[in-house]
Design a protein around this motif. Sequence first.
Motif, PDB file in Angstrom:
ATOM      1  N   ALA A   1     -76.643  46.797  -1.005  1.00  0.00           N
ATOM      2  CA  ALA A   1     -76.165  45.551  -0.409  1.00  0.00           C
ATOM      3  C   ALA A   1     -75.022  44.929  -1.191  1.00  0.00           C
ATOM      4  O   ALA A   1     -74.977  43.731  -1.401  1.00  0.00           O
ATOM      5  CB  ALA A   1     -77.323  44.566  -0.292  1.00  0.00           C
TER       6      ALA A   1
ATOM      7  N   SER B   1     -74.127  47.429   3.113  1.00  0.00           N
ATOM      8  CA  SER B   1     -73.517  46.237   3.693  1.00  0.00           C
ATOM      9  C   SER B   1     -72.080  46.586   4.066  1.00  0.00           C
ATOM     10  O   SER B   1     -71.566  47.636   3.673  1.00  0.00           O
ATOM     11  CB  SER B   1     -73.542  45.092   2.684  1.00  0.00           C
ATOM     12  OG  SER B   1     -72.763  45.426   1.558  1.00  0.00           O
TER      13      SER B   1
ATOM     14  N   VAL C   1     -74.624  47.305   7.832  1.00  0.00           N
ATOM     15  CA  VAL C   1     -75.054  45.997   8.308  1.00  0.00           C
ATOM     16  C   VAL C   1     -74.173  44.902   7.719  1.00  0.00           C
ATOM     17  O   VAL C   1     -73.459  45.120   6.757  1.00  0.00           O
ATOM     18  CB  VAL C   1     -76.535  45.728   7.946  1.00  0.00           C
ATOM     19  CG1 VAL C   1     -77.451  46.759   8.578  1.00  0.00           C
ATOM     20  CG2 VAL C   1     -76.736  45.691   6.458  1.00  0.00           C
ATOM     21  N   ALA C   2     -74.255  43.716   8.328  1.00  0.00           N
ATOM     22  CA  ALA C   2     -73.508  42.560   7.826  1.00  0.00           C
ATOM     23  C   ALA C   2     -74.009  42.196   6.439  1.00  0.00           C
ATOM     24  O   ALA C   2     -75.186  42.317   6.138  1.00  0.00           O
ATOM     25  CB  ALA C   2     -73.661  41.385   8.775  1.00  0.00           C
ATOM     26  N   GLU C   3     -73.131  41.769   5.572  1.00  0.00           N
ATOM     27  CA  GLU C   3     -73.535  41.374   4.229  1.00  0.00           C
ATOM     28  C   GLU C   3     -73.519  39.877   4.079  1.00  0.00           C
ATOM     29  O   GLU C   3     -72.743  39.228   4.741  1.00  0.00           O
ATOM     30  CB  GLU C   3     -72.648  42.034   3.166  1.00  0.00           C
ATOM     31  CG  GLU C   3     -71.203  42.121   3.538  1.00  0.00           C
ATOM     32  CD  GLU C   3     -70.290  41.008   3.053  1.00  0.00           C
ATOM     33  OE1 GLU C   3     -70.707  40.020   2.434  1.00  0.00           O
ATOM     34  OE2 GLU C   3     -69.126  41.132   3.313  1.00  0.00           O
ATOM     35  N   PRO C   4     -74.343  39.357   3.256  1.00  0.00           N
ATOM     36  CA  PRO C   4     -75.501  39.925   2.565  1.00  0.00           C
ATOM     37  C   PRO C   4     -76.803  39.511   3.237  1.00  0.00           C
ATOM     38  O   PRO C   4     -77.724  39.050   2.593  1.00  0.00           O
ATOM     39  CB  PRO C   4     -75.385  39.362   1.161  1.00  0.00           C
ATOM     40  CG  PRO C   4     -74.826  37.968   1.386  1.00  0.00           C
ATOM     41  CD  PRO C   4     -73.957  38.088   2.642  1.00  0.00           C
ATOM     42  N   ASP C   5     -76.877  39.620   4.530  1.00  0.00           N
ATOM     43  CA  ASP C   5     -77.998  39.106   5.318  1.00  0.00           C
ATOM     44  C   ASP C   5     -79.270  39.944   5.126  1.00  0.00           C
ATOM     45  O   ASP C   5     -79.305  41.107   5.529  1.00  0.00           O
ATOM     46  CB  ASP C   5     -77.603  39.080   6.791  1.00  0.00           C
ATOM     47  CG  ASP C   5     -78.661  38.432   7.640  1.00  0.00           C
ATOM     48  OD1 ASP C   5     -78.748  37.187   7.604  1.00  0.00           O
ATOM     49  OD2 ASP C   5     -79.416  39.166   8.301  1.00  0.00           O
ATOM     50  N   PRO C   6     -80.316  39.373   4.540  1.00  0.00           N
ATOM     51  CA  PRO C   6     -81.550  40.124   4.289  1.00  0.00           C
ATOM     52  C   PRO C   6     -82.209  40.644   5.566  1.00  0.00           C
ATOM     53  O   PRO C   6     -82.775  41.733   5.573  1.00  0.00           O
ATOM     54  CB  PRO C   6     -82.460  39.114   3.580  1.00  0.00           C
ATOM     55  CG  PRO C   6     -81.538  38.089   3.026  1.00  0.00           C
ATOM     56  CD  PRO C   6     -80.374  38.031   3.967  1.00  0.00           C
ATOM     57  N   GLU C   7     -82.143  39.870   6.644  1.00  0.00           N
ATOM     58  CA  GLU C   7     -82.757  40.325   7.898  1.00  0.00           C
ATOM     59  C   GLU C   7     -82.039  41.556   8.445  1.00  0.00           C
ATOM     60  O   GLU C   7     -82.679  42.490   8.932  1.00  0.00           O
ATOM     61  CB  GLU C   7     -82.783  39.194   8.916  1.00  0.00           C
ATOM     62  CG  GLU C   7     -83.780  38.111   8.548  1.00  0.00           C
ATOM     63  CD  GLU C   7     -83.857  37.009   9.584  1.00  0.00           C
ATOM     64  OE1 GLU C   7     -83.502  37.253  10.753  1.00  0.00           O
ATOM     65  OE2 GLU C   7     -84.281  35.908   9.220  1.00  0.00           O
ATOM     66  N   ASP C   8     -80.714  41.560   8.371  1.00  0.00           N
ATOM     67  CA  ASP C   8     -79.960  42.733   8.808  1.00  0.00           C
ATOM     68  C   ASP C   8     -80.281  43.945   7.938  1.00  0.00           C
ATOM     69  O   ASP C   8     -80.404  45.063   8.438  1.00  0.00           O
ATOM     70  CB  ASP C   8     -78.453  42.472   8.768  1.00  0.00           C
ATOM     71  CG  ASP C   8     -77.967  41.656   9.957  1.00  0.00           C
ATOM     72  OD1 ASP C   8     -78.768  41.404  10.883  1.00  0.00           O
ATOM     73  OD2 ASP C   8     -76.792  41.264   9.949  1.00  0.00           O
ATOM     74  N   LEU C   9     -80.423  43.722   6.635  1.00  0.00           N
ATOM     75  CA  LEU C   9     -80.773  44.826   5.729  1.00  0.00           C
ATOM     76  C   LEU C   9     -82.150  45.383   6.066  1.00  0.00           C
ATOM     77  O   LEU C   9     -82.358  46.595   6.075  1.00  0.00           O
ATOM     78  CB  LEU C   9     -80.717  44.371   4.273  1.00  0.00           C
ATOM     79  CG  LEU C   9     -79.321  44.094   3.728  1.00  0.00           C
ATOM     80  CD1 LEU C   9     -79.405  43.381   2.388  1.00  0.00           C
ATOM     81  CD2 LEU C   9     -78.531  45.380   3.603  1.00  0.00           C
TER      82      LEU C   9
END
Length: 99
Positions: free
Chosen positions: A40, A63, A79-87
């Motif tokens: 990430a 990310s 995935v979009a950074e640094p979004d935990p849900e996307d990760l």
Amino acid sequence: MYQQSLRLIADLGLERYVHEVGFVRELVPWYSNADVFVYASVFDGFGLPPLEAMACGAPTVVSNGGSLPEVVGSAAVVVAEPDPEDLAMGSRRSWGARG
């Protein structure tokens, strides 16, 4: 930030899943046995850790920071950074692809 990380792991009840291993000299066994490798990084010079993980067969999630999307191409979930849900969603998708 080490102590903050340990505190967060405890607060979230993740001790069962997160283990401190100390200094690691050889990464190949870790990459090879990983269910998912998540990187990430908001900025990365080239993205060697994701490439190493993919070379060892680890499903990889990165990310969209720096050169990472370009480096991994379609071989990893980006995935979009640094979004935990996307990760987390990317990890599920990547791990599911491993079969």
